[in-house]
Design an enzyme around this catalytic site. Structure first.
Site, PDB file in Angstrom:
ATOM      1  N   HIS A 161      -7.942  -0.079  -4.847  1.00 19.99           N
ATOM      2  CA  HIS A 161      -8.972  -0.262  -3.813  1.00 19.99           C
ATOM      3  C   HIS A 161      -9.801   1.019  -3.739  1.00 19.99           C
ATOM      4  O   HIS A 161      -9.316   2.046  -3.254  1.00 19.99           O
ATOM      5  CB  HIS A 161      -8.250  -0.564  -2.486  1.00 19.99           C
ATOM      6  CG  HIS A 161      -9.139  -0.644  -1.291  1.00 19.99           C
ATOM      7  ND1 HIS A 161      -8.648  -0.627   0.004  1.00 19.99           N
ATOM      8  CD2 HIS A 161     -10.488  -0.744  -1.156  1.00 19.99           C
ATOM      9  CE1 HIS A 161      -9.648  -0.713   0.863  1.00 19.99           C
ATOM     10  NE2 HIS A 161     -10.781  -0.772   0.190  1.00 19.99           N
TER      11      HIS A 161
ATOM     12  N   PHE B 131      -7.697   4.981   6.783  1.00 20.54           N
ATOM     13  CA  PHE B 131      -6.377   5.403   7.272  1.00 20.54           C
ATOM     14  C   PHE B 131      -5.410   4.219   7.321  1.00 20.54           C
ATOM     15  O   PHE B 131      -5.823   3.102   7.650  1.00 20.54           O
ATOM     16  CB  PHE B 131      -6.485   6.008   8.681  1.00 20.54           C
ATOM     17  CG  PHE B 131      -7.369   7.228   8.696  1.00 20.54           C
ATOM     18  CD1 PHE B 131      -6.844   8.480   8.406  1.00 20.54           C
ATOM     19  CD2 PHE B 131      -8.731   7.103   8.955  1.00 20.54           C
ATOM     20  CE1 PHE B 131      -7.676   9.605   8.378  1.00 20.54           C
ATOM     21  CE2 PHE B 131      -9.572   8.215   8.935  1.00 20.54           C
ATOM     22  CZ  PHE B 131      -9.044   9.474   8.649  1.00 20.54           C
ATOM     23  N   GLY B 132      -4.160   4.506   7.045  1.00 14.03           N
ATOM     24  CA  GLY B 132      -3.115   3.504   7.242  1.00 14.03           C
ATOM     25  C   GLY B 132      -2.662   3.530   8.693  1.00 14.03           C
ATOM     26  O   GLY B 132      -3.070   4.396   9.473  1.00 14.03           O
ATOM     27  N   GLY B 133      -1.829   2.576   9.049  1.00 13.40           N
ATOM     28  CA  GLY B 133      -1.186   2.584  10.359  1.00 13.40           C
ATOM     29  C   GLY B 133      -2.085   2.248  11.534  1.00 13.40           C
ATOM     30  O   GLY B 133      -1.743   2.551  12.676  1.00 13.40           O
TER      31      GLY B 133
ATOM     32  N   SER C  72       0.842  -1.203   0.000  1.00 15.56           N
ATOM     33  CA  SER C  72       0.000   0.000   0.000  1.00 15.56           C
ATOM     34  C   SER C  72       0.868   1.240   0.000  1.00 15.56           C
ATOM     35  O   SER C  72       1.596   1.523   0.962  1.00 15.56           O
ATOM     36  CB  SER C  72      -0.902   0.024   1.230  1.00 15.56           C
ATOM     37  OG  SER C  72      -1.501   1.312   1.301  1.00 15.56           O
TER      38      SER C  72
ATOM     39  N   MET D 110     -11.359  -6.216   5.050  1.00 17.57           N
ATOM     40  CA  MET D 110     -10.664  -5.122   5.746  1.00 17.57           C
ATOM     41  C   MET D 110     -10.338  -5.610   7.157  1.00 17.57           C
ATOM     42  O   MET D 110     -11.230  -6.047   7.893  1.00 17.57           O
ATOM     43  CB  MET D 110     -11.547  -3.877   5.852  1.00 17.57           C
ATOM     44  CG  MET D 110     -11.789  -3.125   4.552  1.00 17.57           C
ATOM     45  SD  MET D 110     -10.321  -2.693   3.617  1.00 17.57           S
ATOM     46  CE  MET D 110      -9.413  -1.673   4.781  1.00 17.57           C
TER      47      MET D 110
ATOM     48  N   ASP E 230      -6.531  -6.646   4.136  1.00 14.71           N
ATOM     49  CA  ASP E 230      -6.007  -5.286   4.026  1.00 14.71           C
ATOM     50  C   ASP E 230      -6.034  -4.546   5.359  1.00 14.71           C
ATOM     51  O   ASP E 230      -7.105  -4.242   5.892  1.00 14.71           O
ATOM     52  CB  ASP E 230      -6.853  -4.514   2.995  1.00 14.71           C
ATOM     53  CG  ASP E 230      -6.316  -3.116   2.723  1.00 14.71           C
ATOM     54  OD1 ASP E 230      -5.192  -2.814   3.156  1.00 14.71           O
ATOM     55  OD2 ASP E 230      -7.041  -2.332   2.074  1.00 14.71           O
TER      56      ASP E 230
ATOM     57  N   MET F 272      -9.670   7.336  -1.995  1.00 12.70           N
ATOM     58  CA  MET F 272     -10.658   7.767  -0.983  1.00 12.70           C
ATOM     59  C   MET F 272     -11.314   9.060  -1.429  1.00 12.70           C
ATOM     60  O   MET F 272     -10.635   9.953  -1.945  1.00 12.70           O
ATOM     61  CB  MET F 272      -9.963   8.012   0.350  1.00 12.70           C
ATOM     62  CG  MET F 272      -9.177   6.825   0.850  1.00 12.70           C
ATOM     63  SD  MET F 272      -8.423   7.188   2.444  1.00 12.70           S
ATOM     64  CE  MET F 272      -7.377   5.757   2.641  1.00 12.70           C
TER      65      MET F 272
ATOM     66  N   ASP G 233      -4.883   3.041  -2.663  1.00 11.21           N
ATOM     67  CA  ASP G 233      -6.080   3.339  -1.870  1.00 11.21           C
ATOM     68  C   ASP G 233      -6.694   4.649  -2.347  1.00 11.21           C
ATOM     69  O   ASP G 233      -6.120   5.716  -2.126  1.00 11.21           O
ATOM     70  CB  ASP G 233      -5.696   3.468  -0.395  1.00 11.21           C
ATOM     71  CG  ASP G 233      -5.373   2.127   0.237  1.00 11.21           C
ATOM     72  OD1 ASP G 233      -6.193   1.207   0.107  1.00 11.21           O
ATOM     73  OD2 ASP G 233      -4.301   2.015   0.866  1.00 11.21           O
TER      74      ASP G 233
ATOM     75  N   MET H  90     -12.310   3.229  -2.157  1.00  6.62           N
ATOM     76  CA  MET H  90     -13.106   3.551  -0.959  1.00  6.62           C
ATOM     77  C   MET H  90     -13.906   4.794  -1.303  1.00  6.62           C
ATOM     78  O   MET H  90     -13.658   5.892  -0.774  1.00  6.62           O
ATOM     79  CB  MET H  90     -12.167   3.782   0.235  1.00  6.62           C
ATOM     80  CG  MET H  90     -11.638   2.477   0.807  1.00  6.62           C
ATOM     81  SD  MET H  90     -10.220   2.722   1.894  1.00  6.62           S
ATOM     82  CE  MET H  90      -8.926   2.799   0.687  1.00  6.62           C
TER      83      MET H  90
ATOM     84  N   HIS I 288      -0.653  -1.580  -4.209  1.00  9.70           N
ATOM     85  CA  HIS I 288      -2.029  -1.347  -3.744  1.00  9.70           C
ATOM     86  C   HIS I 288      -2.263   0.164  -3.668  1.00  9.70           C
ATOM     87  O   HIS I 288      -1.550   0.887  -2.968  1.00  9.70           O
ATOM     88  CB  HIS I 288      -2.177  -2.000  -2.371  1.00  9.70           C
ATOM     89  CG  HIS I 288      -3.533  -1.930  -1.760  1.00  9.70           C
ATOM     90  ND1 HIS I 288      -4.485  -2.914  -1.943  1.00  9.70           N
ATOM     91  CD2 HIS I 288      -4.096  -1.014  -0.943  1.00  9.70           C
ATOM     92  CE1 HIS I 288      -5.579  -2.597  -1.259  1.00  9.70           C
ATOM     93  NE2 HIS I 288      -5.376  -1.436  -0.640  1.00  9.70           N
TER      94      HIS I 288
ATOM     95  N   GLY J 240      -3.015  -3.279   8.731  1.00  7.61           N
ATOM     96  CA  GLY J 240      -2.358  -3.723   9.963  1.00  7.61           C
ATOM     97  C   GLY J 240      -1.515  -4.973   9.815  1.00  7.61           C
ATOM     98  O   GLY J 240      -1.214  -5.647  10.801  1.00  7.61           O
TER      99      GLY J 240
HETATM  100  C1  DX5 Z   1      -6.982   1.560   4.789  1.00  9.94           C
HETATM  101  C2  DX5 Z   1      -6.334   1.119   3.487  1.00  9.94           C
HETATM  102  C3  DX5 Z   1      -5.201   0.145   3.638  1.00  9.94           C
HETATM  103  C4  DX5 Z   1      -3.997   0.725   4.316  1.00  9.94           C
HETATM  104  C5  DX5 Z   1      -3.062  -0.356   4.763  1.00  9.94           C
HETATM  105  O1  DX5 Z   1      -8.032   2.395   4.501  1.00  9.94           O
HETATM  106  O2  DX5 Z   1      -7.309   0.510   2.662  1.00  9.94           O
HETATM  107  O3  DX5 Z   1      -4.838  -0.362   2.366  1.00  9.94           O
HETATM  108  O4  DX5 Z   1      -3.304   1.600   3.449  1.00  9.94           O
HETATM  109  O5  DX5 Z   1      -2.017   0.241   5.432  1.00  9.94           O
HETATM  110  P1  DX5 Z   1      -1.376  -0.335   6.787  1.00  9.94           P
HETATM  111  O6  DX5 Z   1      -0.578  -1.518   6.366  1.00  9.94           O
HETATM  112  O7  DX5 Z   1      -0.568   0.807   7.234  1.00  9.94           O
HETATM  113  O8  DX5 Z   1      -2.494  -0.691   7.720  1.00  9.94           O
HETATM  114 ZN    ZN Z   2      -6.591  -0.622   0.883  1.00  9.25          ZN
END
Ligand code: DX5
Ligand code: ZN
Length: 218
Positions: A66, A143-145, A8, A137, A175, A37, A35, A68, A33, A177
């Site tokens: 992906h 959000f990432g992280g 990602s 999911m 997808d 949004m 994302d 969203m 990947h 964490g």
């Molecule tokens: C969340 C995204 C994920 C995210 C994964 O909305 O769809 O793809 O970027 O990132 P990590 O690995 O940081 O959770």
């Molecule tokens: Zn994603």
């Protein structure tokens, strides 16, 4: 089939995105990947088709897009033109999932459907004959992280049973964490593709971290 890692780029350095894509080109990553949004389906913005197209111009890896967003059907053709290989739409989005899948397949691309953590796996059932990838999911989209949601293991097992019971070859993608502490357990539970962002980009050597993830999932 060999298990795969989709990286990602939400966690990449946006000011040096080109360099990060070149780095991924040299790595064992299987997919990139992306994302997308819209600030409506999820409370955040990221990037759209222009950035996707620029990435596609230099990426040696296929793009896993992906969406969203609330109205994927308006943008499927644009993401196809931008170079997506797989487009994944949310079951919870406002428009007709079956129709989105049909359109993605009509472009000759792989079609994916994804559910958020609060949606149950049974929502996938009616799409099984037409879908290449079912994505779970393992964090809340947006959000990432974030911290990995442990209940995902049970959902993977349930999804694996559902897919096998219909003699489908659809792949299971997870997808959010994902890191070296859970990758093997996820693969053992039945996941085929793991998406990872922060764990890779925050490591001192992302190329090495990707190799370690690949080795962990076999
Ligand atoms: C969340 C995204 C994920 C995210 C994964 O909305 O769809 O793809 O970027 O990132 P990590 O690995 O940081 O959770
Ligand atoms: Zn994603």
């Amino acid at each position: 089939m060999k298990k795969m890692i989709s990286v990602s780029i939400l966690a990449a350095n946006f000011l040096e995105l080109g360099k990060d894509i070149e780095m991924l080109n040299k790595s064992e990553a299987d997919w990139i990947h992306i994302d997308v949004m819209d600030g409506v389906f999820v409370p955040n913005f990221s990037f759209g088709m222009q950035i996707t197209k620029r990435i596609s111009g230099i990426s040696k890896k296929p793009l896993d897009v992906h969406l969203m967003i609330n109205d994927p059907h308006k943008y499927l053709k644009s993401f196809k033109d931008a170079g997506a290989s797989l487009i994944t739409v949310h079951f919870e989005a406002r428009n007709d999932t079956q129709e989105n899948i049909r359109e993605i397949k009509s472009f000759g691309l792989k079609a994916g459907v994804v559910i958020s953590p609060e949606t149950s796996v049974i929502a996938f059932e009616k799409f099984i004959p037409d879908v290449d990838v079912f994505m779970l999911m393992s964090v809340h989209p947006g959000f990432g992280g974030q911290r990995f949601i442990e209940r995902t293991y049970d959902k993977i097992k349930e999804l694996k049973c559902l897919i096998s019971s219909k003699s489908s070859n659809a792949l299971i993608e997870v997808d959010g964490g994902v890191d070296l502490s859970n990758a093997k357990k996820l693969a053992d539970a039945g996941a085929d593709i793991l998406v990872a962002g922060n764990s890779i980009f925050s490591s001192p050597d992302p190329v090495e971290y990707i190799s370690e993830l690949k080795e962990a999932i076999g």
